[in-house]
Write a protein that holds these residues in place. Structure first.
Motif, PDB file in Angstrom:
ATOM      1  N   GLU A 646      41.783  31.550  60.962  1.00  0.00           N
ATOM      2  CA  GLU A 646      41.613  31.295  59.531  1.00  0.00           C
ATOM      3  C   GLU A 646      42.127  32.471  58.709  1.00  0.00           C
ATOM      4  O   GLU A 646      42.759  32.285  57.656  1.00  0.00           O
ATOM      5  CB  GLU A 646      40.137  31.028  59.221  1.00  0.00           C
ATOM      6  N   ASP A 647      41.851  33.691  59.178  1.00  0.00           N
ATOM      7  CA  ASP A 647      42.353  34.869  58.460  1.00  0.00           C
ATOM      8  C   ASP A 647      43.871  34.910  58.483  1.00  0.00           C
ATOM      9  O   ASP A 647      44.511  35.273  57.493  1.00  0.00           O
ATOM     10  CB  ASP A 647      41.791  36.141  59.096  1.00  0.00           C
ATOM     11  N   MET A 648      44.472  34.538  59.616  1.00  0.00           N
ATOM     12  CA  MET A 648      45.930  34.525  59.687  1.00  0.00           C
ATOM     13  C   MET A 648      46.496  33.452  58.755  1.00  0.00           C
ATOM     14  O   MET A 648      47.522  33.664  58.094  1.00  0.00           O
ATOM     15  CB  MET A 648      46.380  34.289  61.130  1.00  0.00           C
ATOM     16  N   GLN A 649      45.827  32.308  58.680  1.00  0.00           N
ATOM     17  CA  GLN A 649      46.268  31.250  57.769  1.00  0.00           C
ATOM     18  C   GLN A 649      46.163  31.701  56.315  1.00  0.00           C
ATOM     19  O   GLN A 649      47.012  31.372  55.481  1.00  0.00           O
ATOM     20  CB  GLN A 649      45.430  29.981  57.994  1.00  0.00           C
ATOM     21  N   GLN A 650      45.109  32.450  56.021  1.00  0.00           N
ATOM     22  CA  GLN A 650      44.963  33.007  54.667  1.00  0.00           C
ATOM     23  C   GLN A 650      46.146  33.895  54.331  1.00  0.00           C
ATOM     24  O   GLN A 650      46.672  33.876  53.223  1.00  0.00           O
ATOM     25  CB  GLN A 650      43.666  33.821  54.588  1.00  0.00           C
ATOM     26  N   CYS A 651      46.562  34.690  55.317  1.00  0.00           N
ATOM     27  CA  CYS A 651      47.721  35.557  55.134  1.00  0.00           C
ATOM     28  C   CYS A 651      48.965  34.736  54.806  1.00  0.00           C
ATOM     29  O   CYS A 651      49.703  35.035  53.864  1.00  0.00           O
ATOM     30  CB  CYS A 651      47.943  36.393  56.401  1.00  0.00           C
ATOM     31  N   ARG A 686      45.614  41.545  55.688  1.00  0.00           N
ATOM     32  CA  ARG A 686      44.862  40.456  56.319  1.00  0.00           C
ATOM     33  C   ARG A 686      45.455  40.126  57.693  1.00  0.00           C
ATOM     34  O   ARG A 686      44.722  39.855  58.645  1.00  0.00           O
ATOM     35  CB  ARG A 686      44.878  39.220  55.412  1.00  0.00           C
ATOM     36  N   CYS A 687      46.780  40.183  57.787  1.00  0.00           N
ATOM     37  CA  CYS A 687      47.429  39.948  59.085  1.00  0.00           C
ATOM     38  C   CYS A 687      47.014  41.016  60.090  1.00  0.00           C
ATOM     39  O   CYS A 687      46.668  40.705  61.232  1.00  0.00           O
ATOM     40  CB  CYS A 687      48.952  39.956  58.895  1.00  0.00           C
TER      41      CYS A 687
END
Length: 1015
Positions: A646-651, A686-687
């Protein structure tokens, strides 16, 4: 820029000198200095110095004295014996004349330095220099040196000397011994200065006895004379330390003056210089003092004079002279600490002194900001504990008679420390500058070290003391005391194993008290620092919670609440969560669902610190690792991984808005406006946070080192993660890694984070989600080129890959190793020279070493042959280069290669053939280094391939002999006979331990040291 005209007359020279002291541009001043220095070094320099010293202006005279120093340092060897004698008389006459001239002491002090410089060039003919100076000043004329033999003794010559002349004598005598002290008495060339200084000791003693060390004290004498006299004594005593190193330096007469010097402490005008002297001697070479001296010092510390100064210090007077007294007391304690420990039961003076040293830890005023004596006092008590330990272990297992007394003083000192390390009110603390705040925290660490050290002597007694303080502070809600008590209890976390049962019972008192209720009560206005220190306490004793699981729910509840509601403590709390979960993983397995649910709430909090996420991810992963059934791990791993995804998708979502941002501003990547810069920085952060969560997850899933490995189970579980339901998890991990690299390929921190994820899998001995396919890992690594940031670290990761025995791959990974070798070869070809990037060169050569150890055939069958030859020549080039790291790696590579054996006959034959071709080149490279071109620190590394060459290659003698006699041998300082001796010794030792010393001796000889290379 105006040019400086070369002066044509003395007046023009004097004018230039005066211009040096006038405001002007640095360039002009530099030009003037160059011109004047040229005049000083010229053949007319001697005459110029004499002429300038006759000038009325003090600055010009000073320059004249300086010119004499320049001429002595450049042209003294050109003087005949008679000219040198005449120069000496001339210099002394100038000194006498300058003493009578108006003005300050500047020129006189410089002329004293000139005379010291004269001694350094003509010490052989001016051994009794001090008496000669006194004789000349007494006669008011530069008398010939020969007159010293028939002159009265120094004491008589000093009668009637003016104060100005006495000051000059002391300036000269002090400068003389300081300058000689800078030289090396072990050097044959410089040892003469020390031998020629000795005849002056009697004259120095006479000087001192007539001034500051007069018995009885001559209080009517000018204070400046007495002070310079003590500074002179200080310089000679400091020099006398060499007497404990160099047996030729005997300064026993100085020790006879010690008792008189001690009494100078009581004289206000001599206090500062005398206490500095005794503090220095006590701290560095207390053997200078005799038994009677120590008795006198003991009595001094019990005198009203000492008590008055001590009281001023501990009552908060931290002026310079008070601090000097405190440092003097500590130095005396350090020098006598063995006696203090052993004589406590029988010596009242020892008890008094130790009480005083204990009291230094309780001086009025906050430490660092006001109290400057606390940190040195803590260092003394650390020495005290070390001494207790030494003598306790030397008493044949019996408790020594002094132990209880020493222990009581130690406990009192610890209690004083506890009071002093309590934080001041936050408003006051914020007013301190950053250096003071940092030093305060460092002082607390020093106390923590002292407590840990003290535990070896006190056992659980000291632990119990801080438990009681915690409980008392809890009851009174005394926050500063509570924080300091908890901080101190943290210090024992690593040293209670021997008293685990007793300490567990005491910790039960803490965690079974109202402490959790107090820290979770939102109504309590508690300073954040107290909460933080308590969270550290939970993290410090995870094994206690593992043994006493009833406290786990309270502890974890408190920690997760801190992460959720106290942003300032989120990182500290998450570290504690990680520590608890890692230690108590087996107990917490049934709660894995609750942990995942808790994390799902936290993961959505935008303000949650990335480090806190990382730690909690690793904490939950460690619990998953403890699930007994491997198949039962798949679902929770998948769920935990989804939060990271999810954090990678946010990035990616942030980056997706980049075109619109750009179109709104009309900017380009080369000139980003602030909002766009922040957008990209936020996305990259974030990445990177996602990758570090992956790394933390990988480490959490690692099997603990103390868990036995079942190899049969490993083989049956491999399909689960490689081809079964766990395989999709590996693919998701790989997709995240590839996405991060594709998106931020130019960021070194992203590249490094990916490498750390891979490394976590390399260390595993069982299959798992992060034990990725070696082919997949190698494919990603080989994406990187010569321009990739942190490339050296990436190559090092490839080293780890080929060295690891990856689970799930029963077959050898020669194919992957070959591909990686081609990749490394291309990088080294692009690098061209090892010095162009030493990190890449070092790691590239390390990769070749790993192949030698694990995949020798891959290396020696590398094609094309020209490529393989380039690799070998690259290592030889590194071996003869100036860069330490590539050279060390190259030496290790050749040592491994020379010692390796092929498993099959054709491999061994190929290796032997290669070494026959490369052996002479390697021998030449090694001799080039050993013959003086290597640094001394590199010799041990270089000795390894030489020893392997001699031990394993029958033609090594011929190769080394050719290198020693060849045109490229770099040193002209050794003869052919010495080369033959070296070769004979190396060959006879054949890799034995003594080879290293033979190499060091030959290296010294090649560099032209005084060492004689004996046959």
């Amino acid at each position: 820029m105006e040019e400086i005209q070369y002066p044509q007359s003395l007046g023009e020279v004097e004018a230039l000198i005066l211009q040096l002291y006038q405001p002007g541009s640095p360039h002009r001043v530099g030009k003037i200095q160059e011109t004047l220095q040229s005049l000083q070094r010229s053949s007319d320099g001697w005459q110029l110095a004499n002429s300038l010293l006759g000038n009325a202006d003090e600055k010009v005279r000073f320059f004249g004295a300086l010119t004499f120093i320049v001429k002595l340092n450049t042209d003294s060897k050109s003087l005949t014996e008679e000219e040198a004698k005449g120069l000496l008389q001339n210099l002394i006459n100038w000194l006498i004349q300058s003493l009578e001239a108006p003005g300050g002491p500047l020129v006189v002090k410089k002329l004293c330095s000139v005379l010291v410089a004269y001694f350094m060039h003509f010490s052989e003919s001016w051994k009794q220099c001090v008496k000669h100076i006194i004789l000349s000043l007494s006669a008011n004329n530069g008398v010939p040196y020969d007159a010293v033999e028939s002159a009265p003794d120094t004491a008589n010559l000093m009668e009637g000397l003016s104060d100005a002349k006495l000051l000059a004598i002391f300036w000269f005598s002090t400068s003389l011994v300081e300058e000689v002290g800078k030289t090396d008495s072990a050097s044959m060339k410089q040892n003469q200065f020390h031998r020629h200084l000795l005849p002056n000791i009697a004259d120095i003693v006479n000087l001192l006895q007539k001034t500051a060390l007069h018995d009885p004290p001559n209080l009517n004498q000018d204070s400046k004379i007495r002070q310079e006299s003590m500074r002179c004594y200080q310089a000679w005593v400091h020099y006398s330390h060499r007497a404990f190193i160099d047996s030729e330096i005997v300064l026993e007469p100085l020790r006879a003056l010690t008792r008189r010097a001690i009494m100078c402490l009581l004289q206000d005008d001599l206090y500062e210089v005398t206490i500095e002297l005794f503090t220095d001697v006590l701290a560095n070479y207390s053997r200078f003092f005799g038994e009677e001296d120590f008795k006198l010092l003991y009595s001094l510390f019990t005198s009203p004079w000492a008590q008055q100064r001590y009281d001023r210090l501990i009552q908060g007077d931290f002026d310079f002279d008070s601090l000097q007294f405190g440092m003097f007391l500590i130095a005396f304690g350090d020098a006598t600490v063995q006696d203090l420990v052993r004589n406590l039961d029988t010596d009242s003076q020892a008890r008094h002194l130790l009480s005083s040293l204990c009291g230094l830890l309780g001086a009025t005023g906050p430490i660092i900001n006001e109290d400057k004596i606390f940190v040195p006092a803590v260092e003394f008590w650390a020495t005290f504990v070390e001494t207790m330990i030494d003598y306790s272990y030397s008493e044949d297992g019996k408790t020594p008679p002094w132990f209880q007394s020493a222990l009581s003083y130690l406990m009192k000192a610890v209690e004083n420390c506890w009071r002093k390390i309590q934080f001041p009110p936050m408003d006051n603390f914020k007013e301190w500058d950053s250096a003071e705040r940092t030093a305060f925290k460092d002082a607390r660490k020093d106390v923590g070290d002292l407590l840990e050290q003290s535990y070896t002597q006190t056992g659980s007694v000291i632990f119990s003391m801080f438990v009681d303080l915690i409980l008392r502070s809890l009851e009174n809600e005394a926050w500063a005391e509570l924080e300091a008590s908890i901080y101190c209890l943290n210090s024992f976390a690593d040293c209670i194993s021997s008293d685990q049962e007793a300490c567990d019972a005491l910790l039960d008192k803490v965690f079974g008290s109202s402490i959790f209720a107090l820290f979770t009560d939102p109504e309590k206005d508690m300073p954040p620092r107290v909460r933080q220190t308590f969270l550290d306490l939970i993290a410090a004793y995870p094994n206690h919670f593992e043994r006493h699981t009833k406290y786990l729910p309270n502890a974890l509840d408190l920690l997760f609440k801190a992460v959720d509601s106290l942003p300032r403590l989120a990182v500290t709390a998450s570290k504690s969560i990680h520590s608890l979960c890692s230690s108590c993983r087996n107990v917490l397995v049934p709660e894995i669902g609750a942990f995942l649910q808790q994390y799902s709430k936290l993961a959505g909090v935008a303000s949650l610190d990335s480090l806190a996420k990382e730690k909690i991810t690793g904490a939950i992963a460690s619990i998953i690792q403890a699930i007994p059934e491997e198949s039962s791990k798949v679902a929770p791993v998948s769920q935990l991984l989804s939060y990271v995804e999810e954090d990678m998708q946010q990035c990616l979502h942030i980056l997706a808005s980049w075109p619109s941002q750009q179109s709104q501003t009309g900017s380009t990547m080369g000139s980003l406006p602030n909002p766009a810069e922040q957008l990209l920085e936020g996305a990259s952060a974030r990445c990177l946070g996602s990758l570090r969560c992956l790394e933390s997850m990988a480490k959490g899933l690692q099997v603990p080192s103390d868990v036995p490995v079942d190899l049969d189970t490993s083989s049956t579980l491999a399909p689960l993660w490689l081809t079964g339901e766990g395989a999709s998890i590996q693919q998701r991990i790989l997709r995240m890694i590839i996405t991060a690299l594709d998106t931020f390929q130019g960021r070194g921190d992203v590249v490094e984070a990916v490498c750390y994820i891979f490394r976590a899998g390399f260390t595993e001995t069982e299959p798992g989600p992060f034990v990725l396919s070696v082919a997949d890992v190698a494919t990603i690594i080989m994406r990187f080129g010569i321009q990739t940031p942190r490339l050296g670290f990436t190559i090092n990761t490839a080293c780890s890959l080929v060295s690891s025995q990856c689970v799930g791959s029963a077959q050898r990974i020669d194919g992957v190793a070959r591909d990686l070798l081609i990749w490394v070869t291309d990088l080294m070809l692009a690098l061209e020279e090892p010095s162009n990037d030493t990190e890449i060169a070092q790691n590239g050569i390390d990769f070749l070493s790993r192949l030698v150890s694990k995949h020798l055939e891959v290396l020696i069958t590398h094609q094309p042959s020209s490529s393989l030859e380039y690799l070998f020549m690259f290592t030889l080039k590194s071996l003869t280069g100036k860069d330490f790291l590539p050279k060390a790696s190259a030496a290790e590579f050749w040592a491994h290669l020379l010692a390796s054996n092929g498993n099959e006959s054709h491999i061994q034959a190929t290796l032997d053939s290669m070494l026959q071709h490369l052996g002479p080149l390697l021998a030449e490279a090694l001799i080039y280094n050993i013959a003086g071109n290597a640094a001394r620190s590199e010799l041990d590394k270089l000795s390894e391939p030489l020893k392997k060459l001699v031990a394993n290659q029958v033609r090594s003698k011929n190769w080394l002999e050719a290198a020693l006699q060849g045109a490229n041998f770099p040193s002209e300082k050794v003869t052919d006979a010495e080369k033959r001796v070296f070769l004979q010794k190396v060959m006879s030792l054949r890799g034995a331990r003594g080879t290293n010393q033979v190499i060091r001796d030959f290296w010294l000889a090649c560099r032209g040291s005084n060492f004689a290379y004996a046959s």
